[in-house]
Design an enzyme around this catalytic site. Structure first.
Site, PDB file in Angstrom:
ATOM      1  N   GLU A 426       0.838  -1.210   0.000  1.00 38.71           N
ATOM      2  CA  GLU A 426       0.000   0.000   0.000  1.00 38.71           C
ATOM      3  C   GLU A 426       0.868   1.252   0.000  1.00 38.71           C
ATOM      4  OE1 GLU A 426      -0.668  -2.777   1.590  1.00 38.71           O
ATOM      5  OE2 GLU A 426      -2.548  -3.269   0.576  1.00 38.71           O
ATOM      6  N   HIS A 495     -12.082  -6.713   6.996  1.00 38.71           N
ATOM      7  CA  HIS A 495     -12.728  -6.292   5.749  1.00 38.71           C
ATOM      8  C   HIS A 495     -13.885  -5.340   5.970  1.00 38.71           C
ATOM      9  CE1 HIS A 495     -10.807 -10.233   4.927  1.00 38.71           C
ATOM     10  NE2 HIS A 495     -10.400  -9.577   3.859  1.00 38.71           N
TER      11      HIS A 495
END
Ligand SMILES: Cc1ncc(C[n+]2csc(CCOP(=O)(O)OP(=O)(O)O)c2C)c(N)n1
Length: 695
Positions: A426, A495
């Site tokens: 990321e 998530h």
């Protein structure tokens, strides 16, 4: 010419440099450091000496002569800056945080940025060690994109340089950048200035055996060079060799430069961790000492050096006078917000502030409505088509079309230089986007889930500050998209996080959180036209939800940042919310027509204070609903603002309803018990409407 083969090589490559200029720059940098360390300790709060590092940096800087070369440097890189066109007066003004320095007193004096002058563009440095690497590879990928995909030949042969100490090679940013540069064979030169210590920690702690070059020898796609950064004839050859390798398109190169650090890490550091022997061996490796010997070898008169010392002393003294006379920045030059009002400049704004949600019948008409995902996907299509600077990337974004399907079919349509997969980093995704944005591209990134953005948080947060830190000279208008929130049937700790408040808390980031397909299109387009970085949150529940469906807006539809939509009007209570919670709120007050105003903020940073306060002044009651956790959630900001500004209008204390301070559990019943839904919101509304106003 010498019979020594090494010297022969040196004679060839070393002749590329103007050695008189190199000598002048070394002396200039040394003289500035000495001045600050000996005479200005009470005035320069953070001084990071480059003594010992000068020669190699200057040689690298003077080799960057292509109009699109860029360098991502670090806090010990002032000699590089001086060789790239920074004046000594600007350097001292930066140290003194005065007007006329590259950041106008906002950033630390040695944390530089500089648009192109005589050398490379100097990308905004970061105070975070390691954060400098990924923007360099972003710039390098932009070079490739301009030259190959857009056929802009003026970018051919340009390179990006990333510089850091050996300590920085242990950082995430270094490895993220190294992977990107080598897997894509990008024109990046890594220059690692190994002075043996990261503050007090020896290099053996950063990489096994202490030599990063040796450990990277088997790294595929990377040329490795090592040089003595104190020795003019050795360093000049290797710097030229490294630059030529990268410039000729042969791929990335890492040049490890051994240098002495002749002073403490900063002048507060007395170096008690070095032995006497270490200190003495560093002294004899002083590049100035070696430089003198070399000039003698080249049969240049010793007097030349002495004359240059006098000349530099004179220049520095003049520079100090100028820096002393420079003004202090006034408090008025500091903006109250990093998000300037003109963030929607040039955007044609649609009039959607009184946007009631579509009726169920309208939403379900497939001929007339698109869902959130299709709307975003079609916006990408039109933006990619209209603007060849837009590029779209992230993990699985290419062939697969994204884990959530937002980019499906786009790589097939626009090619893999515009829509592409990335390595699993990321920091790499965001930092590369920042470098690309510096080079003028419009990068749109995808992070697979909100929680995974944490791995790139250092870069995301820093991105918000760039425009401010460089006093408007650089900006990085990247769009950082990520899905957030819990799905209809549950979630889990990894998530389902929303966690938008962290971004709202970080100055300089726009935080968009659309609740409908139409707003997703409009906010995305505004982000792609504006100058601020935008964190764009896509609620998982909305991706295919009928309640988020809208007519596909026109190609010029844009929604301004900081402008709320009123989803329902009422006179008894103001309900403020955003994202998927908007629909839960509307459902919760379906039978309370005329009683509750539902405000959908659409962007939580900037947020529409006026819309909220105007409504609260009418209703006297406020409830903020969000799916982010309660403590320090954005609701706290809204409640505090209303309490401070609308106190006399309030009939009761402003309230919040949010997810319990806890990760989302995997068990669906447990998960659903924590998050506000229409039932919980409805119950709270009824309770609030029944509460007697305080007298
Ligand atoms: C992410 C981060 N962690 C810690 C620091 C504190 N810090 C500043 S400089 C430094 C040492 C870096 O050493 P190195 O990369 O070898 O460069 P040098 O200072 O030796 O030139 C540290 C730990 C920081 N600025 N950023």
């Amino acid at each position: 010419m010498s019979s020594n083969p090494f010297i022969q090589r040196s004679d060839d490559l070393a002749s590329q440099f103007n050695w008189i200029e190199v000598a002048r720059l070394i002396l200039l940098s040394r003289s500035l450091d000495r001045l600050e360390e000996n005479e200005m300790t009470d005035r320069v709060r953070l001084q990071l000496s480059a003594q010992g590092h000068e020669l190699a940096q200057i040689l690298v800087a003077l080799s960057l002569d292509h109009s699109h070369d860029a360098a991502s440097i670090y806090y010990r890189s002032r000699p590089f800056l001086l060789a790239s066109g920074l004046s000594p007066a600007e350097a001292l003004k930066a140290s003194l945080a005065k007007v006329g320095s590259p950041s106008e007193g906002r950033d630390v004096g040695v944390i530089f940025n500089m648009q192109k002058r005589s050398g490379a563009t100097v990308l905004p440095t970061s105070g975070n060690v390691g954060a400098q690497f990924t923007p360099a590879v972003g710039w390098a990928q932009a070079i490739r994109y301009y030259a190959h995909s857009l056929g802009r030949s003026e970018w051919d042969g340009a390179i990006a340089v990333a510089m850091g100490g050996e300590g920085s090679t242990a950082s995430n940013g270094f490895w993220a950048a190294l992977n990107i540069a080598t897997t894509l064979n990008l024109p990046v030169l890594f220059v690692i200035e190994d002075n043996g210590f990261a503050i007090s920690v020896p290099s053996e702690m950063q990489t096994p055996g202490g030599n990063i070059a040796r450990n990277l020898e088997s790294f595929r796609g990377l040329r490795i060079l090592e040089t003595d950064g104190a020795c003019p004839w050795v360093a000049s050859c290797d710097v030229q060799d490294a630059v030529r390798h990268v410039r000729s398109g042969q791929g990335p190169c890492l040049l490890r430069v051994t240098v002495p650090r002749l002073n403490g890490h900063s002048y507060a550091d007395d170096q008690r961790y070095k032995t006497g022997e270490q200190l003495r061996s560093e002294e004899v490796r002083d590049p100035i000492f070696q430089f003198r010997t070399w000039l003698a070898h080249e049969q240049l008169p010793a007097q030349l050096f002495e004359d240059m010392c006098d000349e530099v002393a004179c220049d520095v003294s003049e520079a100090l006078k100028e820096a002393d006379a420079a003004e202090e920045p006034t408090v008025e030059t500091l903006p109250t917000t990093l998000l300037e009002a003109d963030s929607t400049a040039g955007v044609q704004v649609s009039n959607n502030d009184d946007g009631q949600l579509n009726s169920a019948a309208e939403r379900n008409d497939p001929a007339e409505r698109v869902d959130f995902r299709e709307a975003v996907q079609r916006t990408f299509y039109s933006e990619l088509e209209q603007n060849d600077r837009v590029v779209l990337f992230g993990q699985d974004v290419g062939v697969l079309g994204g884990l959530h399907g937002f980019t499906r079919g786009l790589q097939q349509e626009f090619g893999d230089e515009r829509v592409f997969d990335t390595s699993l980093s990321e920091e790499g995704i965001v930092g590369r986007a920042v470098g690309m944005a510096f080079a003028g591209l419009r990068p749109v990134t995808e992070i697979q889930f909100r929680r995974y953005a944490d791995a790139g948080l250092e870069r995301i947060i820093d991105t918000g500050t760039i425009h401010w830190r460089t006093n408007g000279k650089f900006q990085a208008p990247v769009v950082i998209r990520m899905p957030v929130g819990m799905r209809e049937k549950g979630g889990d700790p990894w998530h389902s996080a929303c966690d938008e408040a962290i971004f709202a808390h970080s100055p300089g980031l726009v935080v968009a959180f659309p609740s409908t397909a139409e707003d997703a299109v409009g906010l995305l387009r505004t982000a792609l036209r504006g100058k601020h970085p935008c964190v764009f949150l896509e609620h998982l529940k909305l991706i295919r939800a009928t309640e988020a469906r809208s007519p596909m807006p026109s190609e010029d539809h844009a929604v301004p940042f900081g402008k709320a939509a009123i989803r329902q009007r009422g006179s008894e209570l103001t309900l403020v919310t955003w994202g998927a919670s908007v629909h839960a709120c509307v459902e919760a007050c379906r039978d309370l027509e005329g009683q509750v105003t539902v405000i959908d903020l659409r962007t939580i940073m900037p947020w529409d204070r006026e819309a909220v306060m105007t409504s609260v002044r009418e209703t006297g009651r406020l409830l903020v609903v969000h799916e982010d956790t309660l403590t320090c959630g954005f609701g706290a900001e809204i409640v505090a603002t209303v309490a401070a500004n609308c106190f006399s209008c309030l009939k009761m204390a402003p309230q919040r309803l949010a997810t319990t301070d806890c990760p989302i559990p995997y068990n669906a019943n447990l998960a659903l018990s924590l998050v506000p839904d229409a039932k919980k919101i409805g119950d709270r509304i009824i309770k609030l409407l029944k509460t007697d106003p305080v007298e």
